[in-house]
Each structure stands twice: as C-alpha cells, then as structure tokens.
Design an enzyme around this catalytic site. Structure first.
Site, PDB file in Angstrom:
ATOM      1  N   GLY A  13       0.779  -1.238   0.000  1.00 33.83           N
ATOM      2  CA  GLY A  13       0.000   0.000   0.000  1.00 33.83           C
ATOM      3  C   GLY A  13       0.806   1.281   0.000  1.00 33.83           C
ATOM      4  O   GLY A  13       0.352   2.290   0.544  1.00 33.83           O
ATOM      5  N   SER A  14       1.976   1.279  -0.650  1.00 36.30           N
ATOM      6  CA  SER A  14       2.724   2.549  -0.657  1.00 36.30           C
ATOM      7  C   SER A  14       2.011   3.590  -1.522  1.00 36.30           C
ATOM      8  O   SER A  14       2.056   4.784  -1.214  1.00 36.30           O
ATOM      9  CB  SER A  14       4.166   2.338  -1.121  1.00 36.30           C
ATOM     10  OG  SER A  14       4.226   1.999  -2.481  1.00 36.30           O
ATOM     11  N   ASN A  15       1.330   3.147  -2.586  1.00 39.10           N
ATOM     12  CA  ASN A  15       0.541   4.109  -3.367  1.00 39.10           C
ATOM     13  C   ASN A  15      -0.666   4.599  -2.566  1.00 39.10           C
ATOM     14  O   ASN A  15      -1.034   5.771  -2.638  1.00 39.10           O
ATOM     15  CB  ASN A  15       0.079   3.476  -4.684  1.00 39.10           C
ATOM     16  CG  ASN A  15       1.151   3.570  -5.747  1.00 39.10           C
ATOM     17  OD1 ASN A  15       1.474   4.653  -6.217  1.00 39.10           O
ATOM     18  ND2 ASN A  15       1.733   2.439  -6.103  1.00 39.10           N
ATOM     19  N   HIS A 108      -0.522   1.439 -13.226  1.00 37.51           N
ATOM     20  CA  HIS A 108       0.234   0.278 -13.697  1.00 37.51           C
ATOM     21  C   HIS A 108       1.701   0.692 -13.855  1.00 37.51           C
ATOM     22  O   HIS A 108       1.975   1.761 -14.400  1.00 37.51           O
ATOM     23  CB  HIS A 108      -0.340  -0.200 -15.033  1.00 37.51           C
ATOM     24  CG  HIS A 108       0.307  -1.452 -15.524  1.00 37.51           C
ATOM     25  ND1 HIS A 108      -0.004  -2.696 -15.018  1.00 37.51           N
ATOM     26  CD2 HIS A 108       1.287  -1.646 -16.441  1.00 37.51           C
ATOM     27  CE1 HIS A 108       0.742  -3.618 -15.620  1.00 37.51           C
ATOM     28  NE2 HIS A 108       1.533  -3.008 -16.485  1.00 37.51           N
ATOM     29  N   GLU A 178       5.319   6.672  -9.453  1.00 36.88           N
ATOM     30  CA  GLU A 178       3.922   6.330  -9.164  1.00 36.88           C
ATOM     31  C   GLU A 178       3.387   7.176  -8.005  1.00 36.88           C
ATOM     32  O   GLU A 178       2.253   7.637  -8.027  1.00 36.88           O
ATOM     33  CB  GLU A 178       3.806   4.850  -8.797  1.00 36.88           C
ATOM     34  CG  GLU A 178       4.058   3.909  -9.961  1.00 36.88           C
ATOM     35  CD  GLU A 178       3.862   2.460  -9.530  1.00 36.88           C
ATOM     36  OE1 GLU A 178       2.822   2.140  -8.933  1.00 36.88           O
ATOM     37  OE2 GLU A 178       4.766   1.645  -9.784  1.00 36.88           O
TER      38      GLU A 178
HETATM   39  C1  GRF Z   1       2.526  -0.671  -7.857  1.00 40.13           C
HETATM   40  O1  GRF Z   1       3.684  -0.876  -8.611  1.00 40.13           O
HETATM   41  C2  GRF Z   1       1.349  -0.444  -8.770  1.00 40.13           C
HETATM   42  O2  GRF Z   1       1.684   0.183  -9.961  1.00 40.13           O
HETATM   43  C3  GRF Z   1       0.898  -1.832  -9.063  1.00 40.13           C
HETATM   44  O3  GRF Z   1       1.106  -2.537  -7.864  1.00 40.13           O
HETATM   45  C4  GRF Z   1       2.122  -1.918  -7.096  1.00 40.13           C
HETATM   46  C5  GRF Z   1       1.541  -1.628  -5.752  1.00 40.13           C
HETATM   47  O4  GRF Z   1       2.510  -1.208  -4.849  1.00 40.13           O
HETATM   48  N1  GRF Z   1      -0.438  -1.853  -9.603  1.00 40.13           N
HETATM   49  P1  GRF Z   1       2.044  -0.631  -3.434  1.00 40.13           P
HETATM   50  O5  GRF Z   1       1.244  -1.718  -2.740  1.00 40.13           O
HETATM   51  O6  GRF Z   1       1.237   0.584  -3.673  1.00 40.13           O
HETATM   52  O7  GRF Z   1       3.325  -0.348  -2.713  1.00 40.13           O
END
Ligand code: GRF
Length: 230
Positions: A13-15, A108, A178
């Site tokens: 869940g870093s995003n 993505h 991202e």
């Molecule tokens: C990211 O690389 C995103 O692009 C992909 O999955 C990964 C998720 O990473 N869909 P995080 O869990 O947000 O760290």
C-alpha cells in the site's frame, strides 16, 4: 462537493499511503474507504493508522456475485464516488465496473499498452521490460474496464531504464514516480468531479498545462507525458 475515494489494494500500500498523505486535509476529496482481498495486507494497516475504514473482502473461492454484492454494499455504505486501484491484484467484479463506469482508475508500473494484461504485475512487469531491452519504461494511470489494463489512458510518465538495472532497481525508480503521478491524477479527477473547471481539459495536454491553475504540482511534473480528457 467533496469526492469520497475508495482505494482497493492487495499489498503493502505505498501508493495508498501517497493518496492518504495527499488527501489528508483537502476540501475537495478524501480517502473514505480502503478495501483489500487480503486480510494481512499492509494497506489495511495503513488505513487503520490513518483512521480510515478498512475492509477485508475475500475473493478466493467465492462466487463472483457474492464478491460483487459485498463490494457494492461497502461502497454504498461509505457513499463512495470514485475508486482508485492501487496494487489490487483482482479483477473488479463486472457489476461494480458497470455501476462505477468512468469512476474507477488504476495505476500500472509500465507504459501501457505494453507490458500489461493478466499476470503482468509486480516484479514480472519489470523483468519483462528488461528482457525486451527497453530503454524507457514508466507509469500509466488509466480508467479500468472488465479486462486487465485495457481501459482508456489518463496519464503516463516515462522512466529511464539504466545500464545494470535489475527488476528491483527499476521497480523502485518507477514506484517513486507512481507516488507522484497517482495523487496528481486522482486530484485532477476529483477536482473535475467536484466541479472545478480547471482540471477538465478537452484534449491531450501536458501536465503543466493541465495543472497550471492547481496548487500542489511540482514543476517537474511536466514529465507526465500525456493527460487525456478527464
Ligand atoms: C505498484 O507498482 C502499482 O503500480 C501496481 O502494484 C504496485 C503496488 O505497490 N499496480 P504498493 O502496494 O502501492 O506499494
């Protein structure tokens, strides 16, 4: 209007964290729900720390219709307007896609339509990019439909592949991007939904043009190479 955002995530869940940070105190949008198909997902813990409702909706071994019903109920209970997929490794059930048509986005870690589709997630994406000998990769934010990685592209940001890169070093370089492009794009989408004309370009524009009247986009976000109509 304040846009209520649900984030779906299967992993660390870093995003999600980037979105929580961006919308911690914004009048036009907030993260109102986090959903995961994995009970132990780091994303659920991050949501709890941020005081955001966190829900485990299991998918494995369950009929699609049950998953769809649970998901739609949860989204309705939190009055969700917009869904952001952030490392969600499941196909969103068709009834949810239908109900939220044009209101589900995904990120993505490559320049779609290359290196997308079933099985193309995580490390595999970056390995495939290296195997193909690409000298550029990147991040793509796109609307989602019933198929993996095929919905209309909203924004892309290129990232160089450097000599000596491994899948891990490349993944880390893309992930940094991202964390910047996703909050910026969700912000633009939320502003558009909230009725702020600034974020509604009629055609492809550079990010600089798109976000000029916004407030929190650093100058080098001009490297976002394409922003489609939101
Ligand atoms: C990211 O690389 C995103 O692009 C992909 O999955 C990964 C998720 O990473 N869909 P995080 O869990 O947000 O760290």
């Amino acid at each position: 209007m304040s846009v209520r955002l649900a984030v779906f995530a299967s992993g660390g869940g870093s995003n999600l964290q980037a979105l929580l940070d961006r919308f911690a105190d914004t009048p036009h949008a907030k993260v109102a729900l986090v959903v995961s198909d994995r009970s132990g997902a780091g994303a659920l813990a991050r949501a709890e720390s941020a005081g955001v409702p966190a829900l485990h909706i299991p998918v494995s071994g369950r009929p699609d219709a049950d998953v769809a019903r649970d998901t739609i109920d949860a989204l309705a209970a939190e009055r969700i307007d917009l869904i952001a997929l952030a490392g969600y490794l499941r196909l969103v059930p068709a009834p949810v896609v239908e109900k939220f048509h044009g209101r589900i986005v995904n990120i993505h870690p490559a320049l779609l339509p290359a290196f997308g589709g079933p099985g193309m997630y995580g490390r595999r994406v970056h390995e495939a990019v290296l195997e193909a000998g690409c000298c550029v990769t990147g991040a793509t934010v796109h609307y989602i439909d019933e198929r993996y990685d095929e919905g209309r592209i909203i924004a892309q940001w290129p990232v160089p592949v450097l000599p000596g890169d491994s899948a891990a070093t490349l993944a880390a370089r893309v992930l940094e991007v991202e964390h910047r492009i996703y909050p910026a794009v969700i912000d633009a989408v939320a502003r558009a939904m909230a009725g702020d004309r600034v974020a509604v370009p009629e055609s492809r524009l550079t990010a600089t043009e798109t976000f000029q009247a916004g407030d929190a986009v650093p100058p080098d976000d001009q490297h976002i190479i394409a922003i489609a109509r939101i």
